[in-house]
Design an enzyme around this catalytic site. Structure first.
Site, PDB file in Angstrom:
ATOM      1  N   ARG A  36       0.819  -1.219   0.000  1.00  0.00           N
ATOM      2  CA  ARG A  36       0.000   0.000   0.000  1.00  0.00           C
ATOM      3  C   ARG A  36       0.851   1.267   0.000  1.00  0.00           C
ATOM      4  O   ARG A  36       0.475   2.280  -0.602  1.00  0.00           O
ATOM      5  CB  ARG A  36      -0.953  -0.009   1.205  1.00  0.00           C
ATOM      6  CG  ARG A  36      -2.076  -1.018   1.056  1.00  0.00           C
ATOM      7  CD  ARG A  36      -2.918  -1.111   2.300  1.00  0.00           C
ATOM      8  NE  ARG A  36      -4.097  -1.934   2.066  1.00  0.00           N
ATOM      9  CZ  ARG A  36      -4.899  -2.371   3.031  1.00  0.00           C
ATOM     10  NH1 ARG A  36      -4.652  -2.046   4.286  1.00  0.00           N
ATOM     11  NH2 ARG A  36      -5.937  -3.118   2.752  1.00  0.00           N
ATOM     12  N   LYS A 219     -19.363 -17.335   1.990  1.00  0.00           N
ATOM     13  CA  LYS A 219     -20.799 -17.167   2.242  1.00  0.00           C
ATOM     14  C   LYS A 219     -21.513 -16.352   1.169  1.00  0.00           C
ATOM     15  O   LYS A 219     -21.016 -15.324   0.725  1.00  0.00           O
ATOM     16  CB  LYS A 219     -21.009 -16.496   3.599  1.00  0.00           C
ATOM     17  CG  LYS A 219     -20.570 -17.360   4.787  1.00  0.00           C
ATOM     18  CD  LYS A 219     -20.880 -16.654   6.089  1.00  0.00           C
ATOM     19  CE  LYS A 219     -20.541 -17.547   7.281  1.00  0.00           C
ATOM     20  NZ  LYS A 219     -20.875 -16.869   8.564  1.00  0.00           N
ATOM     21  N   GLY A 375      -9.031 -10.044  -0.986  1.00  0.00           N
ATOM     22  CA  GLY A 375      -7.816 -10.519  -0.337  1.00  0.00           C
ATOM     23  C   GLY A 375      -7.246 -11.822  -0.848  1.00  0.00           C
ATOM     24  O   GLY A 375      -6.088 -11.904  -1.261  1.00  0.00           O
ATOM     25  N   GLY A 398     -13.093  -4.226   0.151  1.00  0.00           N
ATOM     26  CA  GLY A 398     -14.431  -3.758   0.503  1.00  0.00           C
ATOM     27  C   GLY A 398     -14.956  -2.719  -0.463  1.00  0.00           C
ATOM     28  O   GLY A 398     -16.125  -2.743  -0.861  1.00  0.00           O
TER      29      GLY A 398
END
Length: 417
Positions: A36, A219, A375, A398
């Site tokens: 990053r 999920k 990720g 996200g």
């Protein structure tokens, strides 16, 4: 009015730049992955090369108060090394006037962790567990009010604002969304943000056909909105990983002890029906590697995905599934991948995910546009050495997910409006 970093004159100006330096640190505060930090360097160096100075702001972790272990002072030396100039440090992001005043063209200053203040996120802290709804609302209103002064102080340091933190673009925080209004003629995206926006547009607005999305992970609930939005946009939707078993059970399959969400079977059936109505090909796993225990050393076998025996659970995509998916990938011109197709954390069950990474690299070489985000997907292409062999690797899991859901990201909207 949005301006672009390449056409902006930074000469003699101070630029306050929101970056995402939320990097992992070990127990001795050594950076274990500086991806990053390196990603923000082109933007920061552009300002300095143009005769400007930079005031760098970021968060680190999720502190609920001032906490030395979350101090950005731990990364100053490495940021200096990457930037090629000594980086000064302001120990309080709200009391940095002297440090800012001392900045000369070509110099850099890093502000202390924004999240040491509740005003950055705009959420009250320290409320008693038994606080009444009235007390909660009062605390929230108080933080929102003090947030105005917090943002104004940050804005007062600079002549222009650059957002280069895609990882927090989905948050309407002080430094990502609210500060932009103080720079109506002098706000812009950094190179990283520009790249992320272009990559998302390439798959959601300008996709070359056939367009395939590969959505994995554990999920359905975590990516339900993503799946519903993509059904109206793609030609092929590959659903793998743990979430696939909810769809297989919805179709009447036996899934043994595999991860699934019974309450989302109606949603799975709705997605399948909508895909059929729109002529979208949904491809589920047809062959699964199953294990008798959730362990890397468990006994395993290959079985049809709709005939998993009791006592066994699906842990990875089988060869026949991967063969089907490779054909779809190789026939596609645009491919989006988010989420593993097996228990990627365990080496014994990572084969399917690594195979997808390899297939995407091959498709890219053949001229397809490939966007990888999330990720484990990013980890897979990186581990295989394919990060530079796909078209784009997103830095914000996200934020990318919310963009794929079709949401407007506050950090992007604040610059564009």
């Amino acid at each position: 009015m949005q301006k672009y970093i390449d056409s902006y004159d930074f000469s003699g100006k101070k630029a306050i730049v929101r970056v995402d330096f939320n990097v992992p640190l070990d127990e001795n505060f050594n950076i274990t992955d500086d991806t990053r930090i390196r990603a923000a360097m082109p933007t920061l160096k552009k300002v300095l090369a143009g005769g400007g100075s930079v005031i760098i702001m970021s968060h680190l972790g999720r502190p609920k108060k001032v906490d030395p272990k979350f101090s950005l002072k731990h990364i100053v030396a490495h940021v200096s090394e990457c930037l090629g100039v000594p980086v000064a440090f302001a120990e309080d992001c709200q009391k940095a006037d002297a440090e800012v005043a001392a900045l000369k063209s070509g110099e850099a200053l890093l502000l202390e962790n924004l999240r040491f203040y509740a005003e950055e996120e705009g959420k009250p802290r320290g409320l008693a567990e038994d606080a009444s709804e009235e007390e909660k609302q009062a605390a929230k209103a108080a933080v929102k009010e003090s947030q105005k002064a917090f943002v104004a102080k940050l804005a007062s340091y600079a002549d222009c604002y650059i957002n280069d933190a895609f990882g927090t673009a989905h948050r309407a925080h002080a430094s990502t969304a609210l500060i932009a209004k103080y720079f109506p003629e002098d706000k812009m995206f950094g190179y990283l943000m520009e790249g992320e926006i272009k990559a998302i547009d390439n798959v959601l607005k300008n996709a070359r056909r056939p367009f395939t999305a590969i959505i994995g992970g554990s999920k359905v609930s975590s990516k339900l909105a993503v799946l519903k939005n993509l059904v109206g946009k793609v030609d092929n939707l590959i659903i793998g990983g743990g979430m696939g078993y909810t769809f297989i059970k919805a179709q009447g399959g036996s899934i043994g002890n595999s991860l699934h969400e019974d309450e989302l079977i109606p949603d799975a059936l709705e997605i399948l029906a909508e895909a059929k109505a729109k002529g979208v090909n949904i491809s589920l796993s047809v062959e699964t590697r199953v294990a008798d225990d959730f362990s890397n050393d468990a006994n395993t076998q290959l079985v049809p995905s709709h005939e998993i025996p009791e006592g066994w659970e699906g842990v990875d995509a089988g060869p026949k599934s991967l063969e089907n998916w490779k054909k779809i990938i190789m026939d596609s011109k645009t491919i989006l991948w988010n989420g593993p197709v097996g228990v990627f954390e365990m080496p014994a069950f990572a084969k399917g995910t690594l195979q997808i990474a390899q297939d995407l690299a091959e498709a890219t070489e053949n001229g397809s546009y490939t966007l990888v985000g999330g990720g484990d997907s990013v980890a897979a292409v990186t581990r295989m050495g394919y990060a530079d062999k796909v078209s784009y690797v997103s830095t914000g899991g996200g934020a990318m997910l919310e963009a794929i859901e079709g949401k407007v990201l506050p950090g992007i909207a604040a610059i564009q409006e």
